[in-house]
Design an enzyme around this catalytic site. Structure first.
Site, PDB file in Angstrom:
ATOM      1  N   SER A  13       4.724   4.424  -5.667  1.00 58.01           N
ATOM      2  CA  SER A  13       4.738   3.235  -6.083  1.00 58.01           C
ATOM      3  C   SER A  13       4.511   3.204  -7.967  1.00 58.01           C
ATOM      4  O   SER A  13       5.409   3.787  -8.378  1.00 58.01           O
ATOM      5  CB  SER A  13       3.611   2.322  -5.502  1.00 58.01           C
ATOM      6  OG  SER A  13       3.662   1.088  -5.850  1.00 58.01           O
ATOM      7  N   ASP A  26      11.335  -2.223   0.362  1.00 61.18           N
ATOM      8  CA  ASP A  26      10.487  -1.862   1.332  1.00 61.18           C
ATOM      9  C   ASP A  26       9.327  -2.809   1.441  1.00 61.18           C
ATOM     10  O   ASP A  26       7.981  -2.441   1.982  1.00 61.18           O
ATOM     11  CB  ASP A  26       9.807  -0.469   1.002  1.00 61.18           C
ATOM     12  CG  ASP A  26       9.023  -0.516  -0.391  1.00 61.18           C
ATOM     13  OD1 ASP A  26       9.023  -1.652  -1.022  1.00 61.18           O
ATOM     14  OD2 ASP A  26       8.608   0.565  -0.790  1.00 61.18           O
ATOM     15  N   HIS A  71       6.327  -0.434   2.395  1.00 62.70           N
ATOM     16  CA  HIS A  71       5.784   0.442   1.116  1.00 62.70           C
ATOM     17  C   HIS A  71       4.477   1.109   1.588  1.00 62.70           C
ATOM     18  O   HIS A  71       4.287   2.153   0.845  1.00 62.70           O
ATOM     19  CB  HIS A  71       5.334  -0.844   0.093  1.00 62.70           C
ATOM     20  CG  HIS A  71       5.303  -0.270  -1.114  1.00 62.70           C
ATOM     21  ND1 HIS A  71       6.312   0.454  -1.881  1.00 62.70           N
ATOM     22  CD2 HIS A  71       4.033  -0.208  -2.186  1.00 62.70           C
ATOM     23  CE1 HIS A  71       5.746   0.665  -3.142  1.00 62.70           C
ATOM     24  NE2 HIS A  71       4.579   0.245  -3.204  1.00 62.70           N
TER      25      HIS A  71
END
Ligand code: CA
Length: 310
Positions: free
Chosen positions: A107, A254, A276
């Site tokens: 991320s 995602d 995610h």
């Protein structure tokens, strides 16, 4: 001594000697350089027994990798997090005697790792971005859109964000790390990401959704991500990711990052059946049982790095 037992013993010795030498010497995940894991927004190294990269460090160490889990500000600008990571990388080099590290960021950890490789390519062997916010997140854009800086709603969101970031830093034993949710949101927005990329373009695809250059200034760049939001009926975080994915208006994502935005260097895959959080084996291992396990994906990648001499 029993004759048959002696024969069996020697047969076993011969079998052992025939195993590939490398399986003994380094192992499947035995990379040349230490692997350094970098968390995302509202991330941490571990809170009590719960790791951010859930079960991943042990799985990488089991077959030879040296693994370090770093902690930077849970919420802050990419540059601020990058400087903190750089300091940690220098410590890791000092402790291990290694000359470089393999950075793997999830991320916001993707751009954070890219910052270090951009300013100090001489001490980075590779950067791998997992669900990386490389060209911004439409969800960050959405948040800043409905709660523009200066507005009351922005003050509420920022204060909630800062509170959460502080809570995480206290729980994870790093209460002094500076937290700034507004700077984090700006860094994760499309506009903020493009500005960052202009200063640190290494590995970023020049086309909208292609691959980037595989190797820049001696640093190898890789990426992968998921493209499914609801993956496990038992995971309480799935409905939230279904909601946040609405900000992407149909674009492959995602839940928090678009597939194309995740691209960096060599794109290993951008459509795993993962959301995610699945990408880092969360929440506590509740992932898609019909997809390759995320821990396996990390192990395969360590093996890829090893086979590339990294
Ligand atoms: Ca999950």
């Amino acid at each position: 001594m029993n004759n048959r037992l002696v024969k069996k013993f020697f047969a076993l010795l011969i079998a052992l000697s025939l195993l590939p030498a490398q399986a003994w010497a380094t192992g499947y995940t035995g990379t040349k350089y230490p692997i350094v894991l970098v968390h995302g927004l509202f991330g941490f190294d571990n809170i009590g027994p719960v790791e951010y990269f859930y079960g991943i460090p042990a799985a990488l160490r089991a077959d030879g990798a040296q693994v370090f889990v770093t902690q930077v500000s849970a919420a802050n600008s990419t540059e601020a997090r990058g400087e903190q990571l750089l300091a940690e990388v220098k410590q890791i080099l000092a402790v291990t005697g290694a000359s470089k590290v393999n950075l793997i960021g999830h991320s916001h950890g993707g751009p954070t790792a890219r910052y270090v490789a951009s300013v100090r390519p001489d001490i980075v062997a590779s950067v791998t971005s997992v669900g990386g916010v490389n060209k911004g997140s439409k969800f960050a854009d959405f948040l800043l859109g409905v709660a523009p800086p200066g507005s009351y709603s922005n003050a509420v969101v920022v204060s909630l964000g800062n509170g959460l970031a502080k809570l995480i830093s206290v729980l994870s034993g790093q209460p002094t790390l500076p937290q700034n949710a507004l700077l984090a949101a700006n860094s994760l927005s499309t506009a903020g990401s493009l500005k960052f990329n202009a200063a640190h373009p290494e590995g970023i695809p020049t086309s909208a959704c292609g691959e980037g250059v595989y190797n820049v200034n001696g640093v190898s760049y890789y990426s992968w991500s998921g493209a499914q939001q609801a993956t496990n009926l038992l995971d309480p975080s799935d409905p939230a990711l279904v909601l946040t994915s609405l900000a992407f208006s149909g674009e492959k994502n995602d839940g928090l990052v678009g597939s194309c935005s995740s691209h960096l260097g060599q794109v290993i895959r951008d459509d795993y059946g993962m959301n995610h959080l699945d990408e880092v084996n969360q929440v506590i291992g509740l992932v898609n049982i019909f997809e390759t396990n995320p821990v396996t994906v990390f192990r395969q990648h360590a093996n890829r790095l090893k086979n590339s001499g990294l």
